[in-house]
Design an enzyme around this catalytic site. Structure first.
Site, PDB file in Angstrom:
ATOM      1  N   ASN A 270     -13.800   2.217   0.253  1.00  0.00           N
ATOM      2  CA  ASN A 270     -14.365   3.382  -0.495  1.00  0.00           C
ATOM      3  C   ASN A 270     -14.601   3.289  -1.809  1.00  0.00           C
ATOM      4  OD1 ASN A 270     -11.903   2.908  -1.505  1.00  0.00           O
ATOM      5  ND2 ASN A 270     -10.663   4.583  -1.023  1.00  0.00           N
TER       6      ASN A 270
ATOM      7  N   ASP B 218     -13.643   6.576   3.349  1.00  0.00           N
ATOM      8  CA  ASP B 218     -12.221   6.678   3.091  1.00  0.00           C
ATOM      9  C   ASP B 218     -11.705   6.339   4.363  1.00  0.00           C
ATOM     10  OD1 ASP B 218      -9.845   7.806   0.863  1.00  0.00           O
ATOM     11  OD2 ASP B 218      -9.318   6.978   2.605  1.00  0.00           O
ATOM     12  N   LEU B 219     -10.669   5.463   4.763  1.00  0.00           N
ATOM     13  CA  LEU B 219     -10.194   5.385   6.030  1.00  0.00           C
ATOM     14  C   LEU B 219      -9.369   6.456   6.536  1.00  0.00           C
ATOM     15  CD1 LEU B 219      -9.623   1.513   5.996  1.00  0.00           C
ATOM     16  CD2 LEU B 219     -10.954   2.689   7.656  1.00  0.00           C
TER      17      LEU B 219
ATOM     18  N   PHE C  67      -7.606  -5.094   4.990  1.00  0.00           N
ATOM     19  CA  PHE C  67      -7.151  -5.139   3.371  1.00  0.00           C
ATOM     20  C   PHE C  67      -6.825  -3.844   2.921  1.00  0.00           C
ATOM     21  CE2 PHE C  67      -7.623  -9.697   3.252  1.00  0.00           C
ATOM     22  CZ  PHE C  67      -8.799  -9.947   4.092  1.00  0.00           C
TER      23      PHE C  67
ATOM     24  N   LYS D 189      -2.982  -1.501  -4.467  1.00  0.00           N
ATOM     25  CA  LYS D 189      -1.966  -2.595  -4.518  1.00  0.00           C
ATOM     26  C   LYS D 189      -1.356  -2.825  -5.830  1.00  0.00           C
ATOM     27  CE  LYS D 189      -4.948  -6.074  -5.994  1.00  0.00           C
ATOM     28  NZ  LYS D 189      -5.251  -7.672  -6.188  1.00  0.00           N
TER      29      LYS D 189
ATOM     30  N   SER E 144       2.613  -9.015   2.450  1.00  0.00           N
ATOM     31  CA  SER E 144       2.723  -9.707   1.189  1.00  0.00           C
ATOM     32  C   SER E 144       4.345 -10.047   1.394  1.00  0.00           C
ATOM     33  CB  SER E 144       2.730  -8.524  -0.177  1.00  0.00           C
ATOM     34  OG  SER E 144       3.288  -8.977  -1.040  1.00  0.00           O
TER      35      SER E 144
ATOM     36  N   TYR F  94       4.540   0.247  -3.493  1.00  0.00           N
ATOM     37  CA  TYR F  94       3.686  -0.608  -2.803  1.00  0.00           C
ATOM     38  C   TYR F  94       4.350  -1.707  -1.832  1.00  0.00           C
ATOM     39  CZ  TYR F  94       1.176  -5.083  -2.363  1.00  0.00           C
ATOM     40  OH  TYR F  94       0.553  -5.993  -2.078  1.00  0.00           O
TER      41      TYR F  94
ATOM     42  N   LYS G 184       4.038  -1.940   2.513  1.00  0.00           N
ATOM     43  CA  LYS G 184       3.664  -3.148   3.269  1.00  0.00           C
ATOM     44  C   LYS G 184       4.700  -3.420   4.370  1.00  0.00           C
ATOM     45  CE  LYS G 184       0.101  -4.649   1.409  1.00  0.00           C
ATOM     46  NZ  LYS G 184      -1.222  -4.466   2.152  1.00  0.00           N
TER      47      LYS G 184
ATOM     48  N   TYR H 152       1.179 -12.682   2.215  1.00  0.00           N
ATOM     49  CA  TYR H 152       0.495 -13.612   1.154  1.00  0.00           C
ATOM     50  C   TYR H 152       1.571 -13.758  -0.152  1.00  0.00           C
ATOM     51  CZ  TYR H 152      -3.657 -11.017   2.611  1.00  0.00           C
ATOM     52  OH  TYR H 152      -4.776 -10.361   3.331  1.00  0.00           O
TER      53      TYR H 152
ATOM     54  N   ARG I 145       6.901 -18.325  -8.874  1.00  0.00           N
ATOM     55  CA  ARG I 145       6.218 -18.036  -7.846  1.00  0.00           C
ATOM     56  C   ARG I 145       5.439 -19.078  -7.042  1.00  0.00           C
ATOM     57  NH1 ARG I 145       8.764 -14.339  -9.271  1.00  0.00           N
ATOM     58  NH2 ARG I 145       8.363 -12.142  -9.630  1.00  0.00           N
TER      59      ARG I 145
ATOM     60  N   ASP J  52      10.879  -7.415 -11.507  1.00  0.00           N
ATOM     61  CA  ASP J  52      10.386  -8.622 -11.072  1.00  0.00           C
ATOM     62  C   ASP J  52      11.737  -9.132 -10.374  1.00  0.00           C
ATOM     63  OD1 ASP J  52       8.394  -9.494 -14.083  1.00  0.00           O
ATOM     64  OD2 ASP J  52       7.984  -9.117 -12.044  1.00  0.00           O
TER      65      ASP J  52
END
Ligand code: WQD
Length: 343
Positions: free
Chosen positions: A34, A60-61, A83, A87, A127, A152, A156, A180, A234, A301
């Site tokens: 999109n 747009d899905l 994907f 995000k 993720s 977010y 996931k 990921y 990380r 974090d």
């Protein structure tokens, strides 16, 4: 006859790099995007890199009618790599409903369409954020999921559960979730890469924009963590290595080599790198002394996380090939290239 792969969000950062690798492996690629967080021009860059221009369908899905029209038009989709999602961790805290609607409704629509149009194979972009702060490091796929620290991250976790439940209820659906760790860098051609809009949330684009003079200095969010140099750790992997894992996952499903109908893989190098070490890597590859200052911690974090990638190494015969420095160099080359282009 080439297998045709639908790549949703295929003009985005990971999606565009994956489209390149799919085309290189002889797949036909159709992209739905999109263009909320990317540009159609990426298609031309994929064309320049591969010599093949993927089809781009812009909608747009979340619009199920348009998705049905798409599947009536493309009745030869072999597999889907999903994907498409918002995000930005920080943004998701401020706009939770937008994130839940967009990320979950689009996924539900894709799964529903798969059932109705007879597409059986799905690779899902997940993720490491689903782990929160793992108790044990390196983290394996059977580590307990912690309560998400952002909407977010929650999308996931919930997304994985929706897919898992669908594979249980419908034996025709086979899926792989790829968790990921921290993707960084850009294609060696410097024609595609990370294109954050506005002020980058992620570390590496902030480093390269600072080095290029677009940002005054990098803020290092805390050096009082329980890590060797006090900064967060990380697992940074090159985006091209990550893209290649999606090709392997698609081949696994199409080739019916999956062991169960729902599989999860950690995609990382297996090596933890601190923020200060990442800065040193950038300085090594660029020859630039980076301006930064230590500030307070960033809310949300986690302290440290890195993958145990042995399951993916074994089952997918996949492992990362690029070093941190090599990945960082491609990030810097990309930054210079887009800035020169934009003049
Ligand atoms: C990395 C480290 C920061 C910026 C998130 C999502 C993950 C994925 C990648 C989407 C942290 C530090 C950062 C800065 C800093 N997103 N940092 N100064 O938070 O590990 O992961 O982005 O797919 O799902 O959770 O990545 O790059 O934001 O931060 O010191 O200006 O760099 O504190 O330790 P993160 P990041």
């Amino acid at each position: 006859m080439k297998n045709k792969i639908l790549v949703t969000g295929g003009t985005g950062y990971i999606g565009s790099h994956t489209s390149v690798e799919l085309i290189k492996e002889g797949f036909d690629v159709v992209i739905i995007d999109n263009l909320y967080n990317s540009e159609a021009e990426i298609i031309d860059r994929i064309h320049k890199i591969t010599g093949v221009k993927p089809v781009l369908e812009v909608f747009d899905l979340c619009d199920q009618e348009k998705l049905d029209i798409f599947f009536k038009k493309y009745n030869d989709i072999s597999a889907i790599i999903h994907f498409a999602a918002y995000k930005a961790v920080g943004e998701s805290v401020n706009k939770p409903l937008e994130y839940y609607r967009n990320n979950l409704l689009s996924l539900v629509n894709v799964l529903d369409a798969m059932k109705r149009f007879g597409v059986s194979d799905l690779v899902f972009s997940s993720s490491c954020t689903v782990y929160g702060q793992p108790e044990k490091l390196p983290v394996t796929e059977d580590a307990p999921l912690q309560p998400a620290t952002s909407p977010y991250g929650n999308t996931k976790q919930i997304g994985e559960a929706i897919i898992r439940d669908t594979t249980v209820s419908d034996k025709n659906i086979k899926a792989v979730s790829l968790r990921y760790f921290n993707p960084i860098g850009a294609h060696p051609s410097a024609l595609i890469g990370e294109l954050p809009r506005g002020v980058p949330e992620n570390l590496v684009p902030y480093i390269t924009q600072t080095a290029y003079g677009l940002r005054d200095e990098l803020k290092v969010f805390g050096n009082d963590y329980d890590t060797p140099d006090g900064s967060c750790i990380r697992d940074y992997l090159h985006v091209v290595d990550l893209a290649k894992a999606h090709v392997v996952a698609v081949k696994r499903l199409i080739g019916r080599r999956n062991k169960t109908n729902y599989e999860v893989f950690n995609l990382g190098t297996g090596k933890g790198v601190s923020v200060l070490e990442a800065i040193k890597s950038f300085e090594r590859v660029s020859g630039i002394k980076l301006k930064y200052k230590i500030t307070g911690r960033r809310a949300g974090d986690i302290e440290k996380i890195w993958a145990d990638p042995s399951f993916a190494n074994k089952e997918l015969a996949w492992k990362t090939l690029s070093s941190l420095d090599e990945a960082m160099k491609t990030a810097w080359d990309w930054e210079k290239n887009i800035r020169n282009k934009k003049g």
